[in-house]
Design an enzyme around this catalytic site. Structure first.
Site, PDB file in Angstrom:
ATOM      1  N   SER A 182       0.831  -1.194   0.000  1.00 12.05           N
ATOM      2  CA  SER A 182       0.000   0.000   0.000  1.00 12.05           C
ATOM      3  C   SER A 182       0.875   1.258   0.000  1.00 12.05           C
ATOM      4  O   SER A 182       1.652   1.463  -0.918  1.00 12.05           O
ATOM      5  CB  SER A 182      -0.965  -0.047   1.193  1.00 12.05           C
ATOM      6  OG  SER A 182      -1.943   0.955   1.117  1.00 12.05           O
ATOM      7  N   ASP A 206      -9.872  -5.089  -4.606  1.00  8.14           N
ATOM      8  CA  ASP A 206      -9.326  -4.031  -3.751  1.00  8.14           C
ATOM      9  C   ASP A 206     -10.217  -2.795  -3.835  1.00  8.14           C
ATOM     10  O   ASP A 206     -10.391  -2.215  -4.900  1.00  8.14           O
ATOM     11  CB  ASP A 206      -7.904  -3.703  -4.207  1.00  8.14           C
ATOM     12  CG  ASP A 206      -7.145  -2.813  -3.241  1.00  8.14           C
ATOM     13  OD1 ASP A 206      -7.784  -1.957  -2.585  1.00  8.14           O
ATOM     14  OD2 ASP A 206      -5.916  -2.961  -3.139  1.00  8.14           O
ATOM     15  N   HIS A 221      -7.862  -5.220  -0.110  1.00  7.01           N
ATOM     16  CA  HIS A 221      -6.627  -4.437  -0.093  1.00  7.01           C
ATOM     17  C   HIS A 221      -5.533  -5.163   0.687  1.00  7.01           C
ATOM     18  O   HIS A 221      -4.446  -5.401   0.161  1.00  7.01           O
ATOM     19  CB  HIS A 221      -6.892  -3.057   0.510  1.00  7.01           C
ATOM     20  CG  HIS A 221      -5.721  -2.139   0.404  1.00  7.01           C
ATOM     21  ND1 HIS A 221      -5.070  -1.904  -0.791  1.00  7.01           N
ATOM     22  CD2 HIS A 221      -5.063  -1.392   1.337  1.00  7.01           C
ATOM     23  CE1 HIS A 221      -4.066  -1.064  -0.592  1.00  7.01           C
ATOM     24  NE2 HIS A 221      -4.044  -0.747   0.681  1.00  7.01           N
TER      25      HIS A 221
END
Length: 280
Positions: A100, A229, A260
């Site tokens: 991320s 996601d 995610h």
């Protein structure tokens, strides 16, 4: 606990907390918002078992690191990473693994400092190439989405985290089989302990344009991304890296139905991609 000093704000040093375990070739794990270095536990365990030296750290503003009100941009985040690598004298065969927001550190680091000493890069739940929708980036996400997020964080960041994690883990589809209430609560607790300032400031950081950094990748790179996601949509991020050939030497893995944070919900699939890639 070990720290490296990366700067100062007024009278206080800015310190980055890190963990350094195991032996062998080093792999550096860079966490996502709004968690900390311990969020890699399902990968760290397997990496240590396979004989890696595993280094994780807490981004400024999160975990056990300092919580300044400066430096929430990717040039600074990449400089913090370089300070840690220099502190540990990691000069060769370092694998950089980001999740991320951590994929931004890896990308800006390679774009700014080059790949000397870096052998591989792995990006999970990627934020590049450029998340914001603009005239020359039509596949991005509209600005009003991020404006709404910032308004929510200011109004009630605890409510923001509560709603955020529902989409971070796709709890409506994956709980309790892949994400239990206790793990969800633990993530919320980590986020609640983060800097209020950083919780807000990092939203603008997500809109960094990495298109100038990506052509500078000259090491083998792995991208692993969940097709479901909801935080960093597959079509706006990972799919572009693949379909637009934005990274020269790219290995690409889709986690079908993955949210995610696939590192937690789908560790078998993630580890089955990550460990062999690092071992090559």
């Amino acid at each position: 606990m070990p720290y490296v000093t990366v700067g100062a704000e007024n009278s206080a040093d800015i310190k980055i907390h890190y963990n350094d375990h195991g032996a062998g070739k080093p792999v550096v794990l860079i966490h996502g918002y709004p968690l900390d270095g311990n969020s890699w536990e399902k990968q760290e365990r397997e990496l240590l078992k396979e004989g890696w030296r595993v280094i994780s750290y807490d981004r400024r503003g999160f975990g056990e690191s300092s919580q300044p009100t400066t430096g929430y941009d990717y040039d600074t985040f990449a400089a913090d990473l370089k300070a840690l690598l220099d502190h540990l004298a990691l000069e060769e065969d370092v694998a950089l693994v980001g999740f991320s927001m951590g994929t931004g550190e890896v990308t800006r680091y390679l774009g700014t400092y080059g790949s000397d000493g870096v052998s591989k890069a792995a990006l999970l739940g990627v934020i590049p190439p450029f998340l914001l929708q603009t005239d020359d980036n039509e596949k991005g996400v509209p600005q009003e989405v991020f404006d709404g997020i910032k308004e929510t964080v200011v109004k009630d960041r605890y409510l923001w985290f509560e709603e955020f994690f529902k989409n971070f883990y796709n709890t409506d589809e994956l709980a309790p089989e892949r994400i239990g209430d206790a793990a969800l609560h633990a993530s919320f607790n980590v986020a609640s302990g983060a800097s209020p300032y950083a919780s807000y400031a990092c939203v603008d950081t997500w809109l960094t344009d990495f298109r100038g950094d990506l052509p500078k990748f000259d090491v083998p790179t792995l991208v692993v991304h969940g097709t479901a996601d909801r935080i960093l949509p597959f079509e706006a991020t990972a799919q572009r890296l693949r379909d637009e050939n934005l990274i020269a030497d790219l290995e690409f893995v889709e986690v079908e139905g993955g949210p995610h944070n696939i590192a937690w919900t789908h560790p078998d699939e993630v580890n089955a991609a990550l460990l062999p890639f690092l071992a090559k």
